[in-house]
Design a protein around this motif. Structure first.
Motif, short mmCIF file in Angstrom:
data_model
loop_
_atom_site.label_atom_id
_atom_site.label_comp_id
_atom_site.label_asym_id
_atom_site.label_seq_id
_atom_site.Cartn_x
_atom_site.Cartn_y
_atom_site.Cartn_z
N GLU A 69 -60.50 127.47 67.30
CA GLU A 69 -60.84 128.24 66.08
C GLU A 69 -62.32 128.61 65.99
O GLU A 69 -62.69 129.44 65.16
CB GLU A 69 -60.45 127.44 64.83
N PRO A 72 -62.83 132.73 66.72
CA PRO A 72 -62.77 133.77 65.69
C PRO A 72 -63.91 133.69 64.70
O PRO A 72 -64.31 134.72 64.13
CB PRO A 72 -61.43 133.52 65.00
N LEU A 106 -58.91 140.42 60.34
CA LEU A 106 -57.77 140.31 61.24
C LEU A 106 -58.08 139.44 62.46
O LEU A 106 -57.17 138.97 63.14
CB LEU A 106 -57.33 141.71 61.71
N VAL A 107 -59.38 139.23 62.73
CA VAL A 107 -59.77 138.39 63.88
C VAL A 107 -59.30 136.95 63.68
O VAL A 107 -58.57 136.41 64.52
CB VAL A 107 -61.29 138.46 64.13
N ILE A 109 -57.11 135.91 61.57
CA ILE A 109 -55.66 135.96 61.39
C ILE A 109 -54.95 136.00 62.73
O ILE A 109 -53.92 135.36 62.92
CB ILE A 109 -55.27 137.18 60.51
N TYR A 110 -55.51 136.74 63.69
CA TYR A 110 -54.95 136.81 65.04
C TYR A 110 -54.89 135.43 65.69
O TYR A 110 -53.99 135.12 66.47
CB TYR A 110 -55.79 137.75 65.90
N TYR A 111 -55.86 134.58 65.34
CA TYR A 111 -55.91 133.23 65.88
C TYR A 111 -55.06 132.24 65.06
O TYR A 111 -55.12 131.04 65.29
CB TYR A 111 -57.35 132.73 65.94
N GLY A 112 -54.31 132.77 64.10
CA GLY A 112 -53.39 131.92 63.34
C GLY A 112 -53.95 131.28 62.10
O GLY A 112 -53.32 130.39 61.51
N VAL A 132 -50.06 137.38 55.67
CA VAL A 132 -51.23 138.13 56.14
C VAL A 132 -51.94 138.87 54.99
O VAL A 132 -53.17 138.75 54.85
CB VAL A 132 -50.85 139.09 57.27
#
Length: 352
Positions: A69, A72, A106-107, A109-112, A132
């Motif tokens: 994490e 991001p 979104l960065v 978020i892309y990593y969960g 999201v």
């Protein structure tokens, strides 16, 4: 001991880098010029976000986190600083800046890193396709809350340090060492910068700096309170009570006056305190004190049982009402709660 080392290292890097970026900003014309709503009387460099970002990134890399994490946070942090630099230089339209902020959220978020569920009273509620959008709204709100409160020397930096300290303390109690280390490194970076940012400021955060702080705080607040219950959902909200209240009432005030909710004005809490006669430094210290009260309340809330949490939440709401009325943050001049308290005190004094 290692935590102290990271705090000291990020502080020293920021302390050394900031004068360099003051010089660079003056040489390149990257300065905030006086005029309009601005209260400074001469051009002030506003590359604060770059100095904080570099010291923060160095600190994170030296700490060698094993958690993915951290990527991001660094990538999104660099992008948000870039967006802020463009805005500081060319004064982007609010909608364009908002779109940029949304894309950057979104960065993580892309990593969960998302708010995917909540468990009020032990009942698990899945957000599904709304996870999201809810996460984006959450992050955008915090980014802009910090951005909007950046109106006096050292204000947003100091409030962020207080918020980060509170998050760090709670994550220590949770055993979340990674988020605690991220907080400590950013605190050190902010403290080094604050030496030059406190009144009279030699450098400003700029949008690049205030949005960086808001972005990182928004991400780590999600990571620090990953298992979200009804009560834990309020931790970051209370921790950031001052900037969030200021932002919400600014939006309400503008909606009521039938102007765009993203339009600028001089009715934020720091403006109100100056109008009440407090000096620049006094206004900043008062808001620090308010922020510390909210941060302290969040820690007590974390340690409380459900009945205790309800009491703390009620006191926080009551305190917020008092602050809003005392500063006329809503802009209508009405003070029903304060007037009631005055009458109550008057009656008690009269009886005695």
């Amino acid at each position: 001991m290692y935590t102290t080392f990271l705090l000291t290292m990020s502080f020293m890097i920021s302390l050394i880098l900031t004068p360099i970026f003051i010089w660079i900003a003056r040489k390149t014309g990257f300065v905030d010029r006086p005029g309009g709503r601005k209260i400074h009387l001469k051009p002030i460099p506003h590359l604060g976000g770059v100095a904080i970002l570099i010291s923060f990134v160095v600190g994170v890399l030296v700490s060698r986190p094993i958690e993915i994490e951290f990527q991001p946070i660094i990538i999104g942090g660099a992008l948000i600083v870039l967006l802020g630099l463009i805005d500081d230089k060319f004064d982007m339209k609010p909608l364009t800046k908002l779109i940029g902020q949304i894309l950057i959220t979104l960065v993580p978020i892309y990593y969960g890193i998302v708010i995917d569920r909540i468990t009020p009273f032990g009942i698990e509620i899945e957000f599904g396709i709304f996870a999201v959008p809810i996460t984006i709204i959450w992050m955008i709100a915090i980014i802009n809350a910090i951005n909007l409160i950046d109106g006096l020397d050292g204000l947003a930096t100091g409030v962020s340090i207080i918020a980060l300290s509170s998050i760090a303390f709670i994550t220590i109690l949770q055993g979340n060492i990674f988020v605690m280390m991220i907080c400590v490194i950013l605190i050190g970076s902010c403290l080094g910068f604050l030496v030059y940012n406190f009144h009279p400021a030699k450098i400003f955060l700029g949008d690049n700096g205030s949005m960086l702080l808001g972005f990182v705080i928004s991400v780590i607040s999600l990571m620090g309170f990953k298992n979200i219950t009804l009560i834990s959902l309020f931790f970051p909200i209370i921790i950031l009570g001052v900037p969030i209240v200021d932002m919400l009432f600014a939006m309400f005030r503008r909606y009521r006056n039938k102007v765009s909710i993203v339009s600028a004005d001089k009715s934020h809490i720091h403006h109100k305190l100056r109008t009440l006669g407090y000096t620049h430094v006094e206004s900043v210290i008062l808001i620090y004190f308010m922020a510390a009260l909210y941060a302290g309340a969040s820690i007590i809330l974390y340690l409380s049982t459900v009945p205790g949490a309800l009491i703390i939440t009620t006191l926080v709401i009551f305190t917020t009402v008092i602050i809003v009325e005392a500063t006329n943050l809503i802009g209508n001049g009405k003070k029903p709660v304060l007037n009631f308290l005055r009458r109550l005190v008057h009656k008690i004094v009269s009886v005695n």
